[in-house]
Design an enzyme around this catalytic site. Structure first.
Site, PDB file in Angstrom:
ATOM      1  N   GLN A  81       0.418   1.964   1.555  1.00 34.95           N
ATOM      2  CA  GLN A  81       0.649   3.319   1.048  1.00 34.95           C
ATOM      3  C   GLN A  81       1.309   3.244  -0.323  1.00 34.95           C
ATOM      4  O   GLN A  81       2.528   3.281  -0.448  1.00 34.95           O
ATOM      5  CB  GLN A  81       1.517   4.125   2.019  1.00 34.95           C
ATOM      6  CG  GLN A  81       1.575   5.574   1.618  1.00 34.95           C
ATOM      7  CD  GLN A  81       2.124   6.465   2.704  1.00 34.95           C
ATOM      8  OE1 GLN A  81       2.354   6.062   3.829  1.00 34.95           O
ATOM      9  NE2 GLN A  81       2.334   7.710   2.355  1.00 34.95           N
ATOM     10  N   PHE A  82       0.469   3.151  -1.362  1.00 36.63           N
ATOM     11  CA  PHE A  82       0.988   3.026  -2.721  1.00 36.63           C
ATOM     12  C   PHE A  82       1.795   4.251  -3.127  1.00 36.63           C
ATOM     13  O   PHE A  82       2.637   4.185  -4.017  1.00 36.63           O
ATOM     14  CB  PHE A  82      -0.147   2.758  -3.721  1.00 36.63           C
ATOM     15  CG  PHE A  82      -0.920   3.970  -4.140  1.00 36.63           C
ATOM     16  CD1 PHE A  82      -0.581   4.638  -5.306  1.00 36.63           C
ATOM     17  CD2 PHE A  82      -1.977   4.447  -3.385  1.00 36.63           C
ATOM     18  CE1 PHE A  82      -1.288   5.766  -5.710  1.00 36.63           C
ATOM     19  CE2 PHE A  82      -2.684   5.555  -3.774  1.00 36.63           C
ATOM     20  CZ  PHE A  82      -2.340   6.229  -4.934  1.00 36.63           C
ATOM     21  N   THR A  83       1.577   5.386  -2.470  1.00 38.26           N
ATOM     22  CA  THR A  83       2.290   6.610  -2.843  1.00 38.26           C
ATOM     23  C   THR A  83       3.785   6.523  -2.582  1.00 38.26           C
ATOM     24  O   THR A  83       4.538   7.377  -3.055  1.00 38.26           O
ATOM     25  CB  THR A  83       1.707   7.845  -2.131  1.00 38.26           C
ATOM     26  OG1 THR A  83       1.826   7.667  -0.720  1.00 38.26           O
ATOM     27  CG2 THR A  83       0.251   8.057  -2.509  1.00 38.26           C
TER      28      THR A  83
END
Length: 151
Positions: A81-83
């Site tokens: 989850q790069f966010t």
């Protein structure tokens, strides 16, 4: 490196309406990789996720968190989850400047999964870079943010 760690009764991840990872009792790990992360951060985070005492000892009935996912023989669902590195302090659109580039992040993400698998626990994953739907039956609820910066 940032990991949102959730104690779950169950969790699953779908891609294109197909379940690709599913666990029972254990931990759901949402994983964000920073541009500065190295193997040292991966090692520390894997150990922390496996050894944190987040589960009650059901034999003594105290309700205190006495057991780790390792000690209960739990399962892990690991989802990239790069966010998690989205910076929302300015403007109305998040900035992802601190997130690792996809090729670097994927390599580190896969190394992190390999370190978790060395524990012998069942480890399921999402699909790196895919649009995923994650269903989480949080137990407690228990949700913690773990962070380890390079340095």
């Amino acid at each position: 490196m940032r990991v949102v760690i959730q104690r779950v009764k169950s969790s699953q991840v779908e891609v294109s309406n197909r379940i690709i990872g599913k666990i029972g009792r254990g931990l759901n790990l949402l994983v964000g990789i920073a541009e500065t992360d190295t193997e040292a951060e991966l090692e520390w985070m894997a150990r922390k996720c496996l050894e944190l005492r987040l589960f009650p000892d059901e034999q003594n009935g105290s309700g205190r968190w006495e057991k780790s996912v390792l000690e209960i023989g739990g399962e892990l669902l690991v989802v990239s989850q790069f966010t998690l590195y989205g910076d929302c302090r300015k403007g109305r659109r998040p900035s992802f400047d601190k997130s690792a580039a996809p090729a670097i992040a994927q390599n580190l993400y896969e190394q992190f999964i390999a370190k978790l698998r060395q524990s012998g626990l069942r480890v399921e994953t999402g699909e790196f870079g895919a649009m995923m739907q994650v269903a989480i039956q949080n137990d407690g609820p228990v949700t913690l943010l773990l962070e380890r910066e390079a340095g």
